[in-house]
Scaffold this motif. Structure first.
Motif, short mmCIF file in Angstrom:
data_model
loop_
_atom_site.label_atom_id
_atom_site.label_comp_id
_atom_site.label_asym_id
_atom_site.label_seq_id
_atom_site.Cartn_x
_atom_site.Cartn_y
_atom_site.Cartn_z
N THR A 123 -0.08 -4.48 -2.71
CA THR A 123 1.08 -5.14 -2.12
C THR A 123 1.39 -4.61 -0.73
O THR A 123 1.67 -5.38 0.20
CB THR A 123 2.30 -4.97 -3.03
N ALA A 124 1.33 -3.30 -0.56
CA ALA A 124 1.62 -2.71 0.74
C ALA A 124 0.58 -3.13 1.78
O ALA A 124 0.92 -3.38 2.94
CB ALA A 124 1.67 -1.19 0.63
N ALA A 125 -0.68 -3.22 1.37
CA ALA A 125 -1.72 -3.66 2.30
C ALA A 125 -1.50 -5.11 2.73
O ALA A 125 -1.66 -5.46 3.90
CB ALA A 125 -3.10 -3.49 1.67
N ALA A 126 -1.12 -5.96 1.79
CA ALA A 126 -0.86 -7.36 2.12
C ALA A 126 0.34 -7.50 3.06
O ALA A 126 0.29 -8.26 4.04
CB ALA A 126 -0.61 -8.16 0.84
N VAL A 127 1.40 -6.75 2.80
CA VAL A 127 2.58 -6.81 3.67
C VAL A 127 2.26 -6.25 5.06
O VAL A 127 2.69 -6.80 6.07
CB VAL A 127 3.77 -6.07 3.02
N ALA A 128 1.48 -5.17 5.11
CA ALA A 128 1.10 -4.60 6.41
C ALA A 128 0.26 -5.58 7.22
O ALA A 128 0.44 -5.70 8.43
CB ALA A 128 0.33 -3.29 6.21
N LYS A 129 -0.63 -6.30 6.54
CA LYS A 129 -1.45 -7.29 7.25
C LYS A 129 -0.58 -8.44 7.77
O LYS A 129 -0.89 -9.03 8.81
CB LYS A 129 -2.55 -7.85 6.33
N LEU A 137 -7.74 -1.42 3.55
CA LEU A 137 -6.36 -0.94 3.51
C LEU A 137 -5.90 -0.72 2.07
O LEU A 137 -5.29 0.30 1.74
CB LEU A 137 -5.43 -1.93 4.21
N ALA A 138 -6.19 -1.68 1.21
CA ALA A 138 -5.74 -1.59 -0.18
C ALA A 138 -6.43 -0.44 -0.91
O ALA A 138 -5.78 0.26 -1.71
CB ALA A 138 -6.01 -2.91 -0.90
N LEU A 139 -7.71 -0.22 -0.66
CA LEU A 139 -8.41 0.87 -1.33
C LEU A 139 -7.88 2.23 -0.91
O LEU A 139 -7.69 3.12 -1.75
CB LEU A 139 -9.92 0.78 -1.07
N TRP A 140 -7.64 2.41 0.39
CA TRP A 140 -7.10 3.69 0.86
C TRP A 140 -5.70 3.93 0.31
O TRP A 140 -5.37 5.05 -0.13
CB TRP A 140 -7.07 3.74 2.38
N ALA A 141 -4.87 2.90 0.31
CA ALA A 141 -3.50 3.06 -0.19
C ALA A 141 -3.49 3.32 -1.70
O ALA A 141 -2.74 4.17 -2.18
CB ALA A 141 -2.68 1.82 0.15
N ALA A 164 2.04 4.61 2.29
CA ALA A 164 2.38 4.30 3.69
C ALA A 164 1.57 5.14 4.66
O ALA A 164 1.07 4.64 5.67
CB ALA A 164 3.87 4.50 3.91
N LEU A 165 1.42 6.41 4.35
CA LEU A 165 0.63 7.29 5.20
C LEU A 165 -0.84 6.87 5.22
O LEU A 165 -1.49 6.86 6.27
CB LEU A 165 0.76 8.74 4.74
N ALA A 166 -1.38 6.48 4.08
CA ALA A 166 -2.77 6.03 4.01
C ALA A 166 -2.97 4.72 4.76
O ALA A 166 -4.00 4.53 5.42
CB ALA A 166 -3.20 5.87 2.55
N LEU A 167 -2.00 3.82 4.69
CA LEU A 167 -2.10 2.58 5.45
C LEU A 167 -2.06 2.85 6.95
O LEU A 167 -2.82 2.25 7.71
CB LEU A 167 -0.95 1.64 5.08
N TRP A 168 -1.18 3.74 7.37
CA TRP A 168 -1.12 4.08 8.79
C TRP A 168 -2.44 4.70 9.25
O TRP A 168 -2.98 4.33 10.29
CB TRP A 168 0.04 5.05 9.02
#
Length: 92
Positions: free
Chosen positions: A23-29, A44-48, A80-84
């Protein structure tokens, strides 16, 4: 406990990390469409999700039980840190 029960316990333990990571990866994209255009959603999703799963395991070891709100809060921060890191810092 049988193998099927063990599988479901593990799947239910990791489900919050997978859901929050995806979900966080989709919102970030969506929010940073231009900045993250070159970065794939899967990466993004795998790292998060991996960061969230690591925090869940750490919370289980540190607190001695699953389901503490502090663990879930740290999981969100780690996602959040992993997405960044995977989206903005680690570009190729």
């Amino acid at each position: 406990m049988g193998p099927l029960d063990a599988f479901w316990h593990l799947a239910n333990f990791l489900a919050p990390a997978l859901f929050v990571g995806a979900t966080a990866a989709a919102v970030a994209k969506l929010v940073w469409r231009r900045e993250l255009a070159a970065v794939g959603w899967t990466r993004l999703a795998l790292w998060a999700a991996a960061a969230g799963a690591a925090v869940l395991v750490g919370g289980l070891i540190g607190f001695g039980r699953d389901g503490k709100m502090a663990t879930y809060g740290l999981m969100v921060a780690a996602c959040a840190l992993a997405l960044w890191w995977s989206g903005f810092v680690r570009r190729r």
